[in-house]
Design a protein around this motif. Structure first.
Motif: not given
Ligand code: FAD
Ligand code: TGC
Length: 406
Positions: A148, A150-151, A156-157, A181-183, A380-381, A384, A386, A390, A402
């Protein structure tokens, strides 16, 4: 309702279990026979088949692919979906199954979450009849694997602004972009890829082997080492028009899938916490310092009680959430609260267990370190900790915090 062939398979598997899960508020009285049957069969599978493999897989950074067939036979792939060879179990039975898988390892539960709650659910909820018949039976049998996407590296978030594009060209779409980061990303036969198309986010089924589509395994993780994680690359990747998931227009479509997976994670985290609590209780009862078992000291008892209290609260939360989901009235924000708090609780249990085990707590032969490292990813996934704060803050105040794009 559990499909008959899956029920036969589960009954065959149930036997004597060695693991005794904490059940301080006698929640077992609230589960149906079918729910308990699912739980005990998955518990036995994890005990006998998965746990002997998982520590070594974690050390090697290897997904235990050899377990896929057995998980499929147990009906665990797309377990709560109806039809197309899926087991069709209820939300509580599904939650209990994921709890047991994550008692083994978060990576094992991740595989099942992505296969069923993200990939298969996306096709089931948003696909055409042809797409469902083509993919779902083989995905349920574990003959095919789905991921899947998405990221992205820069989104990410906040997936609403993702950059991957799908441009219509005759009877095809041309996809360009990168996912991260796609599982299951490097082992998948088909990827659900989310892309901007005609000004909206839409889902596309991209088969492995399609020219212009490739993946790169992400090496060097110290967490979720039993799970495959990869980048996906789409470079002028042409797919037939029929590969678009037709009912996906807007971010709501992938968020609906995330809801399903977040629900499973809420239950899964309880399993990881149970594994840690059980390890801590055993260790504290046998480790003697200052002439007595360390479990006789107040400070150690406090940690054990904090763990039991957290687990019990999370079990109650899951139970209620499951019944709401069964009745069709669960809200995404209620799922957010459970994902957020249950994972935080499990991480705290893993850290407390590591502490109670003293120096032994850092050794691979004990489970708490592996769970602790895994749970850092789980935190995190799927949104997160946080981000879920929100989501809840927005729900109770009506004010989005946000930021500009939120
Ligand atoms: P960021 O969005 O960059 O966030 C970094 C930090 O900033 C976090 O602490 C966050 O809480 C904070 N932050 C961000 N926005 C705000 C805000 N508005 N206010 C306050 N704080 C904020 N994704 C997929 O699509 N498919 C998958 O199968 C998948 N598998 C994964 C498997 C693993 C092992 C991991 C680690 C991740 C996976 N992910 C996958 C991705 C995962 O969903 C993202 O890592 C997650 O959504 C966070 O995005 P980011 O890592 O870019 O962090
Ligand atoms: P927003 O305006 O709030 O919502 C857009 C539309 O979607 C609806 N909606 C939901 N629907 C179903 N379930 C949910 N959870 C929903 N949340 C929102 C909403 O009602 C609206 O509908 P409509 O009809 O009005 O259009 O969207 P936003 O852009 O403000 O984003 C909100 C936010 C930040 C909460 C969202 O982007 C988010 O959840 N971000 C976190 C990203 C995330 O969780 N990524 C996960 C990637 S997959 C993964 O990590 C797999 S790991 C699996 C494993 O290995 O186990």
């Amino acid at each position: 309702m559990l499909a008959p062939q899956h029920r036969r398979q589960l009954l065959h598997l149930v036997g004597t279990m060695t693991f005794k899960a904490p059940d301080y508020y006698q929640l077992d009285e609230l589960y149906s026979d079918e729910e308990l049957l699912v739980r005990s069969s998955v518990r036995k599978f994890v005990e006998e088949r998965a746990l002997p493999l998982l520590p070594a897989c974690f050390a090697e950074g290897r997904f235990p692919r050899e377990l896929i067939g057995e998980m499929a036979e147990l009906g665990l792939l797309g377990a709560n979906l109806e039809g197309y060879g899926c087991a069709g179990i209820g939300p509580v039975a599904y939650g209990l199954a994921l709890q047991e898988l994550e008692r083994g390892d978060s990576g094992l539960r991740s595989f099942v979450s992505v296969q069923g709650s993200l990939g298969m659910y996306a096709i089931h909820a948003h696909g055409t009849e042809e797409q469902k018949s083509r993919w779902l039976p083989e995905l349920a049998e574990g003959k095919k694997i789905v991921c899947f996407g998405l990221t992205e590296p820069d989104f990410g978030s906040n997936p609403s602004a993702l950059q991957t594009r799908a441009d219509a060209a005759g009877d095809e779409y041309i996809l360009n972009g990168n996912k991260m980061w796609i599982t299951n990303g490097s082992i998948a036969d088909v990827a659900v890829v989310w892309a901007q198309c005609d000004g909206e986010i839409s889902g596309f089924l991209v088969e492995n082997g399609t020219p212009g589509f490739s993946s790169t395994t992400q090496e060097g993780k110290w967490s979720l080492r039993t799970s495959d994680t990869a980048e996906l690359h789409l470079e002028d990747c042409r797919i037939p028009r029929g590969c678009r998931l037709p009912k996906t227009t807007g971010l709501k479509a992938p968020l609906m899938c995330l809801n399903q997976a977040r629900y499973g994670i809420a239950w899964g985290a309880v399993g990881a916490a149970m594994a840690c609590y059980s390890e801590a209780l055993d260790y504290a009862g046998s480790r003697v310092q200052f002439g007595s078992p360390i479990s006789s000291y107040q400070l150690v008892q406090q940690k054990l009680v904090d763990m039991l209290s957290g687990i019990t609260a999370s079990q109650l939360r899951c139970q209620r959430l499951g019944r709401l989901k069964e009745g069709g009235s669960v809200r995404p924000q209620q799922v957010s609260l459970a994902k957020r708090d249950n994972v935080a609780m499990a991480l705290e249990c893993a850290r407390n267990t590591r502490d109670i085990l003293g120096a032994n707590g850092i050794m691979e032969e004990y489970q708490c370190g592996r769970h602790m490292r895994n749970l850092e990813s789980v935190k995190t996934y799927e949104g997160t900790h946080d981000i879920h704060t929100l989501i809840l803050g927005n729900d109770i105040t009506g004010i989005s915090a946000f930021g500009e794009d939120g």
